[in-house]
Design a protein around this motif. Structure first.
Motif, PDB file in Angstrom:
ATOM      1  N   ARG A 141       4.627 -10.396   9.627  1.00  0.00           N
ATOM      2  CA  ARG A 141       3.491  -9.469   9.665  1.00  0.00           C
ATOM      3  C   ARG A 141       3.947  -8.038   9.408  1.00  0.00           C
ATOM      4  NH1 ARG A 141      -1.650  -8.708  10.950  1.00  0.00           N
ATOM      5  NH2 ARG A 141      -1.970 -10.931  11.326  1.00  0.00           N
ATOM      6  N   GLY A 142       5.194  -7.753   9.715  1.00  0.00           N
ATOM      7  CA  GLY A 142       5.715  -6.412   9.479  1.00  0.00           C
ATOM      8  C   GLY A 142       5.669  -6.023   8.015  1.00  0.00           C
ATOM      9  N   CYS A 143       5.801  -6.999   7.115  1.00  0.00           N
ATOM     10  CA  CYS A 143       5.682  -6.712   5.677  1.00  0.00           C
ATOM     11  C   CYS A 143       4.279  -6.194   5.362  1.00  0.00           C
ATOM     12  CB  CYS A 143       5.963  -7.979   4.861  1.00  0.00           C
ATOM     13  SG  CYS A 143       7.604  -8.688   5.088  1.00  0.00           S
ATOM     14  N   TYR A 144       3.287  -6.885   5.922  1.00  0.00           N
ATOM     15  CA  TYR A 144       1.897  -6.497   5.711  1.00  0.00           C
ATOM     16  C   TYR A 144       1.643  -5.097   6.278  1.00  0.00           C
ATOM     17  CZ  TYR A 144      -3.210  -7.293   5.516  1.00  0.00           C
ATOM     18  OH  TYR A 144      -4.564  -7.226   5.246  1.00  0.00           O
ATOM     19  N   SER A 145       2.160  -4.836   7.495  1.00  0.00           N
ATOM     20  CA  SER A 145       1.941  -3.546   8.140  1.00  0.00           C
ATOM     21  C   SER A 145       2.618  -2.419   7.362  1.00  0.00           C
ATOM     22  CB  SER A 145       2.485  -3.580   9.573  1.00  0.00           C
ATOM     23  OG  SER A 145       1.829  -4.556  10.345  1.00  0.00           O
ATOM     24  N   TYR A 146       3.857  -2.654   6.940  1.00  0.00           N
ATOM     25  CA  TYR A 146       4.603  -1.610   6.234  1.00  0.00           C
ATOM     26  C   TYR A 146       3.927  -1.255   4.912  1.00  0.00           C
ATOM     27  CZ  TYR A 146       8.213   0.646   3.448  1.00  0.00           C
ATOM     28  OH  TYR A 146       8.889   1.522   2.624  1.00  0.00           O
ATOM     29  N   TRP A 147       3.663  -2.255   4.084  1.00  0.00           N
ATOM     30  CA  TRP A 147       3.100  -1.943   2.765  1.00  0.00           C
ATOM     31  C   TRP A 147       1.631  -1.546   2.835  1.00  0.00           C
ATOM     32  CZ3 TRP A 147       7.277  -5.618   1.981  1.00  0.00           C
ATOM     33  CH2 TRP A 147       8.295  -5.087   1.154  1.00  0.00           C
ATOM     34  N   ALA A 148       0.921  -1.916   3.889  1.00  0.00           N
ATOM     35  CA  ALA A 148      -0.450  -1.417   4.056  1.00  0.00           C
ATOM     36  C   ALA A 148      -0.439   0.102   4.172  1.00  0.00           C
ATOM     37  CB  ALA A 148      -1.098  -2.034   5.287  1.00  0.00           C
ATOM     38  N   GLY A 149       0.576   0.629   4.853  1.00  0.00           N
ATOM     39  CA  GLY A 149       0.684   2.078   4.969  1.00  0.00           C
ATOM     40  C   GLY A 149       1.134   2.737   3.687  1.00  0.00           C
ATOM     41  N   THR A 150       2.246   2.263   3.140  1.00  0.00           N
ATOM     42  CA  THR A 150       2.820   2.950   1.982  1.00  0.00           C
ATOM     43  C   THR A 150       1.940   2.825   0.744  1.00  0.00           C
ATOM     44  OG1 THR A 150       4.155   1.022   1.354  1.00  0.00           O
ATOM     45  CG2 THR A 150       5.161   2.622   2.831  1.00  0.00           C
ATOM     46  N   LEU A 151       1.408   1.650   0.470  1.00  0.00           N
ATOM     47  CA  LEU A 151       0.644   1.466  -0.769  1.00  0.00           C
ATOM     48  C   LEU A 151      -0.690   2.186  -0.737  1.00  0.00           C
ATOM     49  CD1 LEU A 151       1.411  -2.262  -1.668  1.00  0.00           C
ATOM     50  CD2 LEU A 151       2.527  -0.180  -2.481  1.00  0.00           C
ATOM     51  N   ASN A 152      -1.294   2.312   0.438  1.00  0.00           N
ATOM     52  CA  ASN A 152      -2.518   3.099   0.525  1.00  0.00           C
ATOM     53  C   ASN A 152      -2.221   4.578   0.360  1.00  0.00           C
ATOM     54  OD1 ASN A 152      -5.031   1.472   1.062  1.00  0.00           O
ATOM     55  ND2 ASN A 152      -3.685   0.573   2.609  1.00  0.00           N
ATOM     56  N   GLU A 153      -1.119   5.049   0.940  1.00  0.00           N
ATOM     57  CA  GLU A 153      -0.762   6.459   0.780  1.00  0.00           C
ATOM     58  C   GLU A 153      -0.340   6.772  -0.652  1.00  0.00           C
ATOM     59  OE1 GLU A 153       2.179   7.432   3.706  1.00  0.00           O
ATOM     60  OE2 GLU A 153       0.756   7.298   5.368  1.00  0.00           O
ATOM     61  N   GLU A 154       0.180   5.775  -1.356  1.00  0.00           N
ATOM     62  CA  GLU A 154       0.572   5.976  -2.749  1.00  0.00           C
ATOM     63  C   GLU A 154      -0.575   5.718  -3.714  1.00  0.00           C
ATOM     64  OE1 GLU A 154       4.355   4.238  -3.937  1.00  0.00           O
ATOM     65  OE2 GLU A 154       4.853   4.013  -1.816  1.00  0.00           O
ATOM     66  N   ALA A 155      -1.756   5.362  -3.194  1.00  0.00           N
ATOM     67  CA  ALA A 155      -2.943   5.117  -4.020  1.00  0.00           C
ATOM     68  C   ALA A 155      -2.674   4.062  -5.089  1.00  0.00           C
ATOM     69  CB  ALA A 155      -3.445   6.414  -4.652  1.00  0.00           C
ATOM     70  N   ALA A 156      -2.170   2.916  -4.639  1.00  0.00           N
ATOM     71  CA  ALA A 156      -1.875   1.808  -5.552  1.00  0.00           C
ATOM     72  C   ALA A 156      -3.107   0.939  -5.766  1.00  0.00           C
ATOM     73  CB  ALA A 156      -0.744   0.960  -4.984  1.00  0.00           C
ATOM     74  N   ASP A 157      -3.121   0.243  -6.908  1.00  0.00           N
ATOM     75  CA  ASP A 157      -4.060  -0.855  -7.137  1.00  0.00           C
ATOM     76  C   ASP A 157      -3.340  -2.135  -6.735  1.00  0.00           C
ATOM     77  OD1 ASP A 157      -6.570   0.077  -8.369  1.00  0.00           O
ATOM     78  OD2 ASP A 157      -5.245   0.868  -9.923  1.00  0.00           O
ATOM     79  N   PHE A 158      -3.739  -2.753  -5.632  1.00  0.00           N
ATOM     80  CA  PHE A 158      -2.992  -3.919  -5.147  1.00  0.00           C
ATOM     81  C   PHE A 158      -3.891  -4.863  -4.367  1.00  0.00           C
ATOM     82  CE2 PHE A 158      -2.996  -0.988  -1.610  1.00  0.00           C
ATOM     83  CZ  PHE A 158      -3.060  -1.783  -0.466  1.00  0.00           C
ATOM     84  N   THR A 159      -3.419  -6.097  -4.234  1.00  0.00           N
ATOM     85  CA  THR A 159      -4.018  -7.074  -3.335  1.00  0.00           C
ATOM     86  C   THR A 159      -2.902  -7.705  -2.519  1.00  0.00           C
ATOM     87  OG1 THR A 159      -5.719  -7.580  -4.993  1.00  0.00           O
ATOM     88  CG2 THR A 159      -5.521  -9.084  -3.126  1.00  0.00           C
ATOM     89  N   MET A 160      -2.987  -7.602  -1.196  1.00  0.00           N
ATOM     90  CA  MET A 160      -1.993  -8.186  -0.304  1.00  0.00           C
ATOM     91  C   MET A 160      -2.602  -9.366   0.444  1.00  0.00           C
ATOM     92  SD  MET A 160       0.359  -5.235   1.453  1.00  0.00           S
ATOM     93  CE  MET A 160      -0.889  -4.898   2.702  1.00  0.00           C
TER      94      MET A 160
END
Length: 312
Positions: A54-73
């Motif tokens: 779950r830490g993967c989900y938590s970490y990239w939820a923060g970074t990818l939203n702050e980086e304004a990425a187009d993504f699906t996790m």
């Protein structure tokens, strides 16, 4: 100071610089240093140690939203897997845009540095697969799984959490880029010294600040003033800086450095080499304006500084 919004071209330029100086092996050593799962640098390891997959989900939820990425996790803890599909990477996307806009050449294997996240995943017993198909147009995907649970099938079912975001839903403002730049500056300074660090930052300025340098040649210190104010505006820290342009002299007072403040607030150690991100870049801008640059004062504890430019 470099704004965190300017970090990506600096990152790419640093990769190019290290490979040109010492070969690909040296760049690999730098990536190993940068992504070492010690808990003091890139913080993925802290998340997966505490939360598991779950830490993967938590970490990239923060970074990818702050980086304004187009993504699906996707996260399926019951199935033991996490997957991220990057529809458009904001980092590679910015490099491709800068290539079109100012002719900046991205580091040729830029996206491969993301494979270094596997150090953190594998340290806690997870497996890491990175799919680099699509990087030429800023797309990629990764699968991280727990080999004790995962049966080899990625099935999106009622146990799957999904986060789907588009760049337009977020603002591009990832302050933790300051930490990675701090580490990169430290690495060059400690391994190669002042001369190499000065060379790197000077080259970066000439390659990335091309429009700024053009404006400086036309407008002189006024264009330097505009650049400095824009940097602090990008950092949402307009209160941190004051400038005064009188005749041929531009005076700058920095009450605090937003980058230094972020590093200290997140428990990082500010590199003794970090001030060169101001002194070298400002000297390079001064040279373009045929100005003398003088650093009048600098407080290492806060990054507060006073400096001025004078037309020669």
């Amino acid at each position: 100071m470099l704004s965190c919004t300017e970090f990506i071209p600096c990152y790419s330029e640093l990769f190019t610089f290290l490979e040109a100086k010492r070969g690909r092996e040296e760049l690999n050593r730098f990536w190993d240093y940068l992504f070492a799962p010690t808990g003091s640098g890139i913080p993925l390891i802290n998340y997966v140690k505490e939360q598991g997959i779950r830490g993967c989900y938590s970490y990239w939820a923060g970074t990818l939203n702050e980086e304004a990425a187009d993504f699906t996790m996707y996260l399926n803890e019951k199935g033991g897997w996490f997957m991220n599909v990057m529809h458009h990477c904001p980092s590679k996307g910015r490099l491709l845009a800068l290539k079109d806009e100012i002719g900046l050449t991205p580091y040729h294997d830029y996206c491969l540095h993301c494979d270094s996240y596997r150090q953190a995943a594998e340290k806690v017993g997870l497996k890491y697969i990175y799919n680099f198909n699509g990087v030429d147009h800023a797309a990629c995907s990764m699968l991280i799984y727990d080999p004790k649970v995962f049966d080899g099938r990625v099935i999106v079912d009622e146990n799957t959490e999904i986060m789907d975001r588009r760049a337009s839903q977020n603002e591009y403002f990832h302050k933790d880029f300051h930490s990675i730049l701090n580490m990169g500056i430290h690495y060059v300074g400690e391994h190669y010294g002042k001369e190499a660090l000065t060379e790197f930052l000077t080259t970066f300025t000439h390659h990335v600040y091309t429009p700024v340098l053009t404006a400086i040649k036309e407008k002189g210190p006024a264009a330097i003033q505009e650049k400095i104010l824009d940097t602090y505006h990008r950092e949402k820290a307009e209160d941190a800086v004051e400038t005064s342009l009188t005749g041929d002299t531009l005076t700058v007072t920095v009450h605090y450095c937003p980058a230094v403040r972020h590093l200290l607030d997140t428990g990082r150690t500010v590199s003794p080499w970090y001030p060169y991100t101001t002194t070298v870049i400002m000297q390079t801008l001064a040279d373009a304006a045929s100005c003398a640059f003088t650093m009048d004062s600098y407080d290492e504890a806060t990054g507060a500084a006073s400096y001025h430019f004078t037309k020669k």
